[in-house]
Design a protein around this motif. Structure first.
Motif, PDB file in Angstrom:
ATOM      1  N   GLY A 116      57.461-107.898  88.912  1.00 55.86           N
ATOM      2  CA  GLY A 116      56.558-107.402  89.937  1.00 55.86           C
ATOM      3  C   GLY A 116      56.418-108.346  91.120  1.00 55.86           C
ATOM      4  N   LEU A 117      55.401-108.077  91.950  1.00 59.85           N
ATOM      5  CA  LEU A 117      55.140-108.866  93.150  1.00 59.85           C
ATOM      6  C   LEU A 117      53.792-109.554  93.051  1.00 59.85           C
ATOM      7  CD1 LEU A 117      56.276-106.705  96.204  1.00 59.85           C
ATOM      8  CD2 LEU A 117      57.315-108.793  95.350  1.00 59.85           C
ATOM      9  N   TYR A 118      53.737-110.762  93.586  1.00 63.13           N
ATOM     10  CA  TYR A 118      52.486-111.504  93.691  1.00 63.13           C
ATOM     11  C   TYR A 118      52.132-111.592  95.175  1.00 63.13           C
ATOM     12  CZ  TYR A 118      53.219-112.877  88.830  1.00 63.13           C
ATOM     13  OH  TYR A 118      53.405-112.860  87.460  1.00 63.13           O
ATOM     14  N   ILE A 119      51.031-110.947  95.561  1.00 60.69           N
ATOM     15  CA  ILE A 119      50.659-110.886  96.969  1.00 60.69           C
ATOM     16  C   ILE A 119      49.514-111.855  97.237  1.00 60.69           C
ATOM     17  CG2 ILE A 119      49.854-109.391  98.839  1.00 60.69           C
ATOM     18  CD1 ILE A 119      51.066-107.037  97.160  1.00 60.69           C
ATOM     19  N   ASP A 120      49.784-112.811  98.126  1.00 61.72           N
ATOM     20  CA  ASP A 120      48.801-113.819  98.499  1.00 61.72           C
ATOM     21  C   ASP A 120      47.601-113.132  99.145  1.00 61.72           C
ATOM     22  OD1 ASP A 120      47.339-115.857  99.794  1.00 61.72           O
ATOM     23  OD2 ASP A 120      49.127-117.093 100.044  1.00 61.72           O
ATOM     24  N   MET A 121      46.400-113.300  98.572  1.00 65.00           N
ATOM     25  CA  MET A 121      45.216-112.606  99.059  1.00 65.00           C
ATOM     26  C   MET A 121      44.692-113.190 100.381  1.00 65.00           C
ATOM     27  SD  MET A 121      44.499-110.263  96.698  1.00 65.00           S
ATOM     28  CE  MET A 121      42.752-109.942  96.508  1.00 65.00           C
ATOM     29  N   PHE A 122      45.270-114.340 100.806  1.00 62.82           N
ATOM     30  CA  PHE A 122      44.867-114.932 102.084  1.00 62.82           C
ATOM     31  C   PHE A 122      45.810-114.519 103.213  1.00 62.82           C
ATOM     32  CE2 PHE A 122      42.952-117.636  98.905  1.00 62.82           C
ATOM     33  CZ  PHE A 122      41.714-117.956  99.429  1.00 62.82           C
ATOM     34  N   THR A 123      47.102-114.518 102.938  1.00 58.23           N
ATOM     35  CA  THR A 123      48.089-114.246 103.993  1.00 58.23           C
ATOM     36  C   THR A 123      48.737-112.878 103.880  1.00 58.23           C
ATOM     37  OG1 THR A 123      49.916-115.167 102.689  1.00 58.23           O
ATOM     38  CG2 THR A 123      48.653-116.702 104.077  1.00 58.23           C
ATOM     39  N   PHE A 124      48.600-112.220 102.728  1.00 62.81           N
ATOM     40  CA  PHE A 124      49.220-110.929 102.428  1.00 62.81           C
ATOM     41  C   PHE A 124      50.751-111.016 102.415  1.00 62.81           C
ATOM     42  CE2 PHE A 124      45.121-109.837 104.424  1.00 62.81           C
ATOM     43  CZ  PHE A 124      44.506-109.289 103.312  1.00 62.81           C
ATOM     44  N   LEU A 125      51.284-112.191 102.168  1.00 62.48           N
ATOM     45  CA  LEU A 125      52.719-112.357 101.951  1.00 62.48           C
ATOM     46  C   LEU A 125      53.014-112.142 100.470  1.00 62.48           C
ATOM     47  CD1 LEU A 125      53.375-115.561 104.094  1.00 62.48           C
ATOM     48  CD2 LEU A 125      53.911-113.207 104.712  1.00 62.48           C
ATOM     49  N   ALA A 126      54.133-111.501 100.179  1.00 68.64           N
ATOM     50  CA  ALA A 126      54.461-111.156  98.797  1.00 68.64           C
ATOM     51  C   ALA A 126      55.609-112.010  98.278  1.00 68.64           C
ATOM     52  CB  ALA A 126      54.827-109.676  98.706  1.00 68.64           C
ATOM     53  N   PHE A 127      55.541-112.353  96.989  1.00 65.48           N
ATOM     54  CA  PHE A 127      56.548-113.207  96.364  1.00 65.48           C
ATOM     55  C   PHE A 127      56.879-112.686  94.975  1.00 65.48           C
ATOM     56  CE2 PHE A 127      53.945-115.657  99.235  1.00 65.48           C
ATOM     57  CZ  PHE A 127      54.871-116.373  99.985  1.00 65.48           C
ATOM     58  N   GLY A 128      58.148-112.905  94.570  1.00 74.50           N
ATOM     59  CA  GLY A 128      58.523-112.637  93.196  1.00 74.50           C
ATOM     60  C   GLY A 128      58.021-113.757  92.306  1.00 74.50           C
ATOM     61  N   LYS A 129      58.162-113.556  91.008  1.00 81.76           N
ATOM     62  CA  LYS A 129      57.634-114.538  90.062  1.00 81.76           C
ATOM     63  C   LYS A 129      58.311-115.901  90.234  1.00 81.76           C
ATOM     64  CE  LYS A 129      56.336-115.086  85.233  1.00 81.76           C
ATOM     65  NZ  LYS A 129      56.341-114.497  83.859  1.00 81.76           N
ATOM     66  N   ASP A 130      59.602-115.924  90.605  1.00 78.29           N
ATOM     67  CA  ASP A 130      60.328-117.183  90.762  1.00 78.29           C
ATOM     68  C   ASP A 130      59.864-117.978  91.980  1.00 78.29           C
ATOM     69  OD1 ASP A 130      61.805-116.453  88.576  1.00 78.29           O
ATOM     70  OD2 ASP A 130      63.496-115.671  89.738  1.00 78.29           O
ATOM     71  N   CYS A 131      59.246-117.309  92.947  1.00 72.49           N
ATOM     72  CA  CYS A 131      58.942-117.958  94.230  1.00 72.49           C
ATOM     73  C   CYS A 131      57.454-118.152  94.491  1.00 72.49           C
ATOM     74  CB  CYS A 131      59.542-117.156  95.381  1.00 72.49           C
ATOM     75  SG  CYS A 131      61.295-116.786  95.191  1.00 72.49           S
ATOM     76  N   VAL A 132      56.593-117.473  93.740  1.00 73.16           N
ATOM     77  CA  VAL A 132      55.161-117.549  94.043  1.00 73.16           C
ATOM     78  C   VAL A 132      54.631-118.971  93.886  1.00 73.16           C
ATOM     79  CG1 VAL A 132      54.407-116.925  91.700  1.00 73.16           C
ATOM     80  CG2 VAL A 132      52.926-116.458  93.654  1.00 73.16           C
ATOM     81  N   GLY A 133      55.220-119.742  92.968  1.00 75.92           N
ATOM     82  CA  GLY A 133      54.806-121.126  92.784  1.00 75.92           C
ATOM     83  C   GLY A 133      55.069-121.978  94.020  1.00 75.92           C
ATOM     84  N   TRP A 134      56.160-121.691  94.745  1.00 74.94           N
ATOM     85  CA  TRP A 134      56.456-122.428  95.971  1.00 74.94           C
ATOM     86  C   TRP A 134      55.339-122.221  96.993  1.00 74.94           C
ATOM     87  CZ3 TRP A 134      62.005-120.067  96.841  1.00 74.94           C
ATOM     88  CH2 TRP A 134      62.809-120.363  95.721  1.00 74.94           C
ATOM     89  N   ASN A 135      54.851-120.976  97.068  1.00 75.01           N
ATOM     90  CA  ASN A 135      53.794-120.687  98.041  1.00 75.01           C
ATOM     91  C   ASN A 135      52.507-121.436  97.682  1.00 75.01           C
ATOM     92  OD1 ASN A 135      52.787-119.012 100.349  1.00 75.01           O
ATOM     93  ND2 ASN A 135      51.414-118.222  98.766  1.00 75.01           N
ATOM     94  N   PHE A 136      52.213-121.521  96.378  1.00 74.52           N
ATOM     95  CA  PHE A 136      51.013-122.258  95.955  1.00 74.52           C
ATOM     96  C   PHE A 136      51.149-123.740  96.301  1.00 74.52           C
ATOM     97  CE2 PHE A 136      48.857-124.752  92.629  1.00 74.52           C
ATOM     98  CZ  PHE A 136      47.536-124.415  92.924  1.00 74.52           C
ATOM     99  N   GLU A 137      52.344-124.287  96.067  1.00 75.29           N
ATOM    100  CA  GLU A 137      52.576-125.696  96.391  1.00 75.29           C
ATOM    101  C   GLU A 137      52.427-125.959  97.887  1.00 75.29           C
ATOM    102  OE1 GLU A 137      56.418-126.789  94.953  1.00 75.29           O
ATOM    103  OE2 GLU A 137      55.975-126.220  92.868  1.00 75.29           O
ATOM    104  N   LYS A 138      52.897-125.023  98.705  1.00 72.00           N
ATOM    105  CA  LYS A 138      52.904-125.221 100.160  1.00 72.00           C
ATOM    106  C   LYS A 138      51.541-124.975 100.787  1.00 72.00           C
ATOM    107  CE  LYS A 138      55.373-123.662 104.323  1.00 72.00           C
ATOM    108  NZ  LYS A 138      56.470-122.815 104.846  1.00 72.00           N
ATOM    109  N   THR A 139      50.810-123.943 100.299  1.00 72.72           N
ATOM    110  CA  THR A 139      49.564-123.539 100.961  1.00 72.72           C
ATOM    111  C   THR A 139      48.315-123.894 100.174  1.00 72.72           C
ATOM    112  OG1 THR A 139      49.562-121.338  99.928  1.00 72.72           O
ATOM    113  CG2 THR A 139      50.796-121.591 101.992  1.00 72.72           C
ATOM    114  N   GLY A 140      48.456-123.987  98.853  1.00 75.53           N
ATOM    115  CA  GLY A 140      47.275-124.193  98.017  1.00 75.53           C
ATOM    116  C   GLY A 140      46.503-122.921  97.759  1.00 75.53           C
TER     117      GLY A 140
END
Length: 528
Positions: A15-39
Motif C-alpha cells: 500500500g501507500l503511506y501518505i504523509d499527513m503534513f505534506t500529503f506526499l505518498a510513499f511505498g513501504k520501502d521509502c516511507v522511512g526515508w521521508n521520516f529520516e528527512k522530515t521527522g
C-alpha cells in the motif's frame, strides 16, 4: 488545503503511506526515508485488495460510443477494496481509521485524503464519447440536380468499382459511390470522398442505414467533416424516388462500425509484418503506460534510457534514496528525482517480473510528465505531440537541471559540433560553427537503389486505378535510399544565391559545405 496532485492511489504491495503534513505518498520501502528527512511521524496507510470476480460474470455489451462512462466500454479495470489506518513512525504503530478517538486534526486531514481525487484520475482522459450529431448547415438549402436519376430499393453498386457494400448516395446528384478506405485496408476505395473533392456536393447518406427511423440514418457532411442530421432527409430521398418507409437496415452506421471495431479488436496484440511476437520481461524490458496521447513521450524515454550516459547518471550512479535526500521539500517537482524514479522503474526489472503469459501493466509516468512539461504549453496538454520536438525540449531541461555540473550532464552524449564553410566568388572564406543534438538529413529519392522495381510498381498502380481496382498492401513498393546517400547529400557543396559578400560589397553566389567538428556518443538522425 489538500494538494490533489501529490499522490496516486497505487495498488502496490504494502500500500501507500501518505504523509499527513505534506500529503506526499510513499511505498513501504521509502516511507522511512521521508521520516529520516522530515521527522514527520503521522501517515495515513492506504491499502487496496483486489476483489474476487466470478469467472462466469457476463460481459456487458456497450450501448454507446464511449469509454469509462455508463453504457460505454468497460475499462476492464479490476475492482478493489480500500482499507485505511493511521500509522505512527518510526515504530509503525497502527491506529484504526475512522475512529472518534483520533484527534480532530488527524480525522479532518485523513478524510480530505480519502475523498480527494488523486493524480491518476485527475490527469487521465477518463471518458471519451462520440460527439452528438448537429444539424448540417448544408441541409436547409441543399441543391438537388434534376438529372432523371431514380434509385432502386436494392441491388446497389458503386458507380466506379465493384463494391456492393459501404455505399453512399450523394444527395445532390444521386451518385452511388463507395466509402473511405480504412487504415487496415478494409472499407471502400475512397470514391465517394473523391467525388466530393471533384464536385463540392456536400451531403451523402449511407445506403443500408435508411429505415423508417430517418434520424438513425447515417448522413455525412464532407465540408463539415462529420456525421450530421438532415431535417429534410425525407424529401431529399424522395427526390430520387426512394420510399424510406419500406427500407430495412442492412448495414452499420459509421458510429456503430467504430463501436464494433473497438469492441472486437485486440489492442494488446503486438504486430510486425503480420506476425504475433512473444513478449519479454525482466530488467530493461519495462513498458510505459499510455497516459492518453503520450506515445511520443514513451517512445523518446525508452530510447533515451538505452544510452550508457542516462543509465549511469540516473540509475547506476544514483540511488532513489540519494536523489530523495538531495531533492527539495517537494520532490514531485524536482526533475532529478523524477528522472531517477523513472530510470529505476524502467531499468531495475522490479515492475517486469511476470511470466510472459501474464499481462504486464508497465509504469505510468504521471509525475514525470508534469515536471518535464511544466514550462511548455503544448507538452503539458493531453494532445498528441512531435517526438523530435519533445526530445529537444527534454535535453534542454536536462542540461538546465545539471547546470554547473557539466561532468554529470548526460545530455552531452548527443551533442556534436557542425561547421559551415562558405566560399564566395572573391575567394574569401567564412566559417560558422554551432552545436546541435540532431542531424537533420534530406532523403535524396533520386538515389534510390530500386528504381526499376519502383517503375514497375508505378505502371501496375496506374493500370489498377484505370480498372477501378486498388493496390494491395503487399504490392506497394517504396524507394530504398542508402543512409550513405543521405550523408553525402548533407556534406555536398550547396550554392547560396544572393549571398552578400563583404569582400565584394555586393551580392554574389557562394558555395557552402558542412562538416563535423566533433562527434557524439550517439548520433540522432532526423530524416526529412
Amino acid at each position: 488545503m489538500l494538494p490533489l496532485l501529490r499522490y496516486t492511489r497505487k495498488k502496490s504491495e504494502g500500500g501507500l503511506y501518505i504523509d499527513m503534513f505534506t500529503f506526499l505518498a510513499f511505498g513501504k520501502d521509502c516511507v522511512g526515508w521521508n521520516f529520516e528527512k522530515t521527522g514527520n511521524p503521522v501517515y495515513l496507510h492506504v491499502k487496496k485488495t483486489k476483489k474476487l470476480v466470478p469467472e462466469d460474470r457476463p460481459t456487458k455489451k456497450p450501448t454507446r460510443l464511449a469509454i469509462g462512462v455508463e453504457g460505454g466500454f468497460d475499462n476492464n479495470e479490476p475492482e478493489y477494496e480500500e482499507t485505511h489506518t493511521i500509522v505512527i513512525l518510526p515504530n509503525y504503530i497502527s491506529l484504526p481509521f475512522p475512529s472518534v478517538e483520533l484527534p480532530e486534526k488527524v480525522r479532518l486531514a485523513a478524510d480530505a485524503i480519502v475523498l480527494a481525487e488523486g493524480a491518476e484520475r485527475k490527469e487521465q482522459v477518463a471518458a471519451w464519447t462520440a460527439d452528438k450529431k448537429t444539424v448540417s448547415t448544408y441541409a436547409m438549402n441543399l441543391q438537388q440536380l434534376d438529372n432523371g436519376v431514380v434509385i432502386p430499393p436494392s441491388g446497389w453498386k458503386c458507380a466506379k468499382c465493384d463494391k456492393t457494400d459501404n455505399l453512399w448516395l450523394n444527395l445532390t446528384d444521386g451518385m452511388i459511390l463507395c466509402g473511405r478506405r480504412n487504415w487496415d485496408g478494409s472499407g471502400g476505395n475512397n470514391h465517394a470522398v473523391e467525388h466530393y473533392n471533384e464536385t463540392g456536393y456536400p451531403l451523402a447518406v449511407k445506403l443500408g442505414t435508411i429505415t423508417a427511423d430517418l434520424e438513425a440514418a447515417d448522413v455525412y457532411s464532407y465540408p463539415e467533416d462529420n456525421s450530421v442530421l438532415d431535417p429534410h432527409l425525407a424529401q431529399h430521398l424522395a427526390f430520387f424516388g426512394i420510399d424510406f418507409s419500406s427500407l430495412q437496415k442492412t448495414e452499420m452506421t459509421t458510429a456503430e462500425r467504430e463501436l464494433d471495431h473497438n469492441t472486437n479488436f485486440n489492442w494488446n496484440r503486438i504486430q510486425e509484418s503480420g506476425e504475433e511476437k512473444e513478449p519479454i520481461f525482466g530488467p530493461g524490458y519495462t513498458g510505459l503506460v499510455n497516459l492518453g496521447n503520450s506515445c511520443y513521450l514513451a517512445a523518446t524515454m525508452q530510447v533515451v534510457f538505452t544510452t550508457r550516459s542516462f543509465c549511469s547518471r540516473y540509475y547506476i550512479n544514483q540511488s532513489l534514496k540519494k536523489a530523495f535526500e538531495t531533492a527539495p521539500a517537494d520532490p514531485t517537482v524536482d526533475l532529478n528525482m523524477q528522472l531517477t524514479k523513472l530510470a529505476h522503474g524502467l531499468l531495475s526489472g522490479k515492475y517486469s517480473i511476470l511470466p510472459v503469459y501474464e499481462k504486464q501493466e508497465g509504469i505510468p509516468p504521471r509525475m514525470f510528465k508534469p515536471v518535464i512539461a511544466a514550462s511548455h504549453p503544448e507538452f503539458s496538454s493531453m494532445r498528441q505531440q512531435d517526438a523530435l520536438e519533445f526530445f529537444l525540449h527534454f535535453l534542454d531541461q536536462v542540461e538546465i537541471s545539471n547546470a554547473g555540473k557539466a561532468e554529470l550532464d548526460p545530455a552531452k552524449c548527443f551533442k556534436f559540433g557542425i561547421e559551415d564553410r562558405i566560399l564566395c566568388s572573391s575567394g574569401k572564406v567564412a566559417y560558422n560553427k554551432r552545436q546541435d543534438y540532431i542531424l537533420s538529413l534530406n532523403i535524396p529519392l533520386h538515389e534510390a537503389t530500386n528504381k526499376e522495381e519502383m517503375e514497375l510498381f508505378r505502371k501496375l498502380k496506374a493500370e489498377k486505378l484505370s480498372e477501378g481496382k486498388d493496390v494491395s498492401a503487399d504490392e506497394i513498393v517504396r524507394p530504398r535510399v542508402p543512409l550513405e546517400a543521405c550523408l553525402r547529400n548533407f556534406s555536398a557543396p550547396e550554392e547560396i544565391h544572393d549571398f552578400y559578400s563583404t569582400a565584394l560589397k555586393a551580392k554574389t553566389t557562394a558555395l557552402k559545405t558542412a562538416g563535423f567538428t566533433s562527434f557524439p556518443d550517439y548520433l540522432v538522425l532526423h530524416m526529412r
